[in-house]
Design a protein around this motif. Structure first.
Motif, PDB file in Angstrom:
ATOM      1  N   MET A 186      -3.692  -8.452   6.150  1.00 41.30           N
ATOM      2  CA  MET A 186      -2.122  -8.688   5.149  1.00 41.30           C
ATOM      3  C   MET A 186      -0.959  -8.623   4.653  1.00 41.30           C
ATOM      4  SD  MET A 186      -4.323  -6.327   2.231  1.00 41.30           S
ATOM      5  CE  MET A 186      -4.383  -5.006   3.131  1.00 41.30           C
ATOM      6  N   THR A 187      -0.849  -9.798   4.913  1.00 44.19           N
ATOM      7  CA  THR A 187       0.284 -10.350   5.006  1.00 44.19           C
ATOM      8  C   THR A 187       1.625  -9.624   4.267  1.00 44.19           C
ATOM      9  OG1 THR A 187       0.574 -12.610   6.093  1.00 44.19           O
ATOM     10  CG2 THR A 187       2.288 -12.449   4.889  1.00 44.19           C
ATOM     11  N   ARG A 188       2.598  -8.450   4.521  1.00 40.37           N
ATOM     12  CA  ARG A 188       3.274  -8.097   3.707  1.00 40.37           C
ATOM     13  C   ARG A 188       4.853  -7.793   3.994  1.00 40.37           C
ATOM     14  NH1 ARG A 188       0.441  -3.034   2.033  1.00 40.37           N
ATOM     15  NH2 ARG A 188       2.339  -3.239  -0.164  1.00 40.37           N
ATOM     16  N   THR A 189       5.375  -8.543   4.350  1.00 39.41           N
ATOM     17  CA  THR A 189       6.661  -9.734   4.591  1.00 39.41           C
ATOM     18  C   THR A 189       7.022  -8.130   4.925  1.00 39.41           C
ATOM     19  OG1 THR A 189       6.854  -9.032   1.936  1.00 39.41           O
ATOM     20  CG2 THR A 189       6.205 -10.999   3.463  1.00 39.41           C
ATOM     21  N   ARG A 190       7.474  -7.449   5.813  1.00 40.67           N
ATOM     22  CA  ARG A 190       7.813  -6.307   6.219  1.00 40.67           C
ATOM     23  C   ARG A 190       8.842  -6.107   7.438  1.00 40.67           C
ATOM     24  NH1 ARG A 190       8.600  -1.979   1.633  1.00 40.67           N
ATOM     25  NH2 ARG A 190       6.551  -2.525   0.629  1.00 40.67           N
ATOM     26  N   ALA A 191       8.586  -7.030   8.300  1.00 39.11           N
ATOM     27  CA  ALA A 191       9.369  -7.046   9.486  1.00 39.11           C
ATOM     28  C   ALA A 191      10.860  -6.914   8.924  1.00 39.11           C
ATOM     29  CB  ALA A 191       9.394  -8.376  10.833  1.00 39.11           C
TER      30      ALA A 191
END
Length: 385
Positions: free
Chosen positions: A25-30
């Motif tokens: 699941m992509t969570r865009t937290r990088a």
């Protein structure tokens, strides 16, 4: 009878403590530089009670980046960040595979090296949105850019890129990798008989040509990691991200299943979720289950494990799927967002929490990410008082 909480030997070399899989699941937290961070390490370690964790989709090169704030594996800083993740997951007795992707045409020039056009199977633009920088420089959902069709020699170069990513994944401590061949990203673009209008050896004129790119990458991955440590995810009937309906979807699926079995792939991860109009944050999700006759044929063609993902949200439905004998493991996506202890909740029949969709892709530190508590019984609460 197969039980959801039975252990499972994956690919002959990876022991799983149960048959529950955390879906990617992509969570865009990088962090800056698309580097995995301490918060991500905490997030994955919290969910390590599942049998197998599959990470969010991870870029194999700068040209594969279709969504801002998604992690990569191609720089040393990114690999160092992922080592923090794998160390914490292993410390929690978990097993974790890295999902590798290339988004193909599902990208925007603002995310591409030097603002170049995204790379696709053809030059046909996707009528869909991606999370990137808009004209004002702010992040948001913007139309996908007009792609440039990959040259034949560039496809061979991408095979090498994926092989290097597999080596990087091993060095970062992952137990294996999953090749993302689903959801209208680059491999799926090649496999779709309507979208793939190429005339070279990767062209859409035959199923062998349409699937050649995927098979070459799988072969390279198995050479790098071994036959028991490579999985492949497919969404053979999906139309997400403006993927045209493919009249040859069943033919392609059966061919791919047979070919992957011959190449020593540990598992085939089949996702049957259709997402209609809207972007990832606003779309209504609807599960669609494959015809059992087709799944039975896949079972006869593919010798590895089969993971089924799509709409499972409780123990009863999950057990019924296992009882068909057609699948070996069940993957959960959104239920894992608000239930870090999902495996324990399913085992004990404890209630599940449903996360508000507004937190799926937020960038608010731990809020909506690592701040969901594990379930506490009344006895636990009394002892804590």
């Amino acid at each position: 009878m197969i039980n959801l909480f039975d252990s499972f030997m994956l690919g002959g070399s990876v022991q799983l403590k149960n048959r529950i899989v955390m879906a990617p699941m992509t969570r865009t937290r990088a962090s800056e530089g698309d580097v995995p961070n301490d918060l991500m390490a905490t997030y994955y370690a919290q969910r390590a009670s599942g049998g197998l964790l599959v990470t969010e989709a991870t870029d194999v090169a700068p040209s594969s980046n279709g969504y801002a704030l998604t992690p990569g594996i191609y720089t040393e800083a990114q690999r160092a960040g992922w080592r923090k993740v794998t160390e914490q997951v292993h410390r929690a007795a978990g097993t974790i595979f890295l999902q590798l992707w290339h988004v193909g045409r599902m990208a925007h020039p603002s995310l591409m090296p030097d603002g170049q056009a995204p790379l696709g199977v053809s030059d046909e633009r996707a009528e869909a949105t991606v999370f990137a920088h808009g004209p004002d420089g702010r992040l948001g959902h913007v139309p996908a850019g007009a792609p440039r069709a990959l040259h034949t020699h560039e496809i061979a170069e991408l095979v090498t890129t994926f092989a290097q990513a597999c080596a990087h994944a091993r060095d970062a401590g992952f137990d294996g990798v999953e090749i993302h061949g689903a959801n209208e990203y680059l491999f799926d673009q090649f496999m779709n008989s309507v979208l793939n209008t190429r005339t070279d050896r990767y062209g859409g004129g035959s199923v062998a040509n349409r699937t050649r790119f995927l098979m070459e990458v799988v072969e390279a991955a198995v050479r790098e990691l071994g036959p028991g440590r490579v999985g492949v995810r497919l969404s053979p009937f999906g139309t997400f991200n403006a993927m045209p309906t493919d009249p040859l979807a069943v033919e392609t699926l059966i061919h791919v299943a047979e070919q992957l079995g011959r190449r020593g792939v540990a598992y085939l991860h089949l996702v049957y979720e259709l997402m209609p109009e809207g972007n990832m944050e606003t779309a209504e999700f609807k599960a669609s289950h494959i015809d059992h006759a087709v799944l039975a044929e896949v079972r006869t063609k593919f010798s590895g494990a089969i993971i089924w993902c799509g709409g499972f949200n409780g123990r009863d439905s999950t057990q019924r799927a296992l009882d068909t004998g057609l699948v070996d493991l069940i993957a959960f996506g959104r239920p894992y967002i608000a239930n870090p202890d999902l495996a324990e909740r399913l085992r004990h029949g404890w209630p599940l929490v449903e996360a508000d969709p507004s937190v799926y892709y937020t960038r608010r530190g731990e809020g909506g990410y690592t701040d969901f508590p594990v379930y506490s019984t009344p006895d636990d609460d009394a002892r804590a008082a």
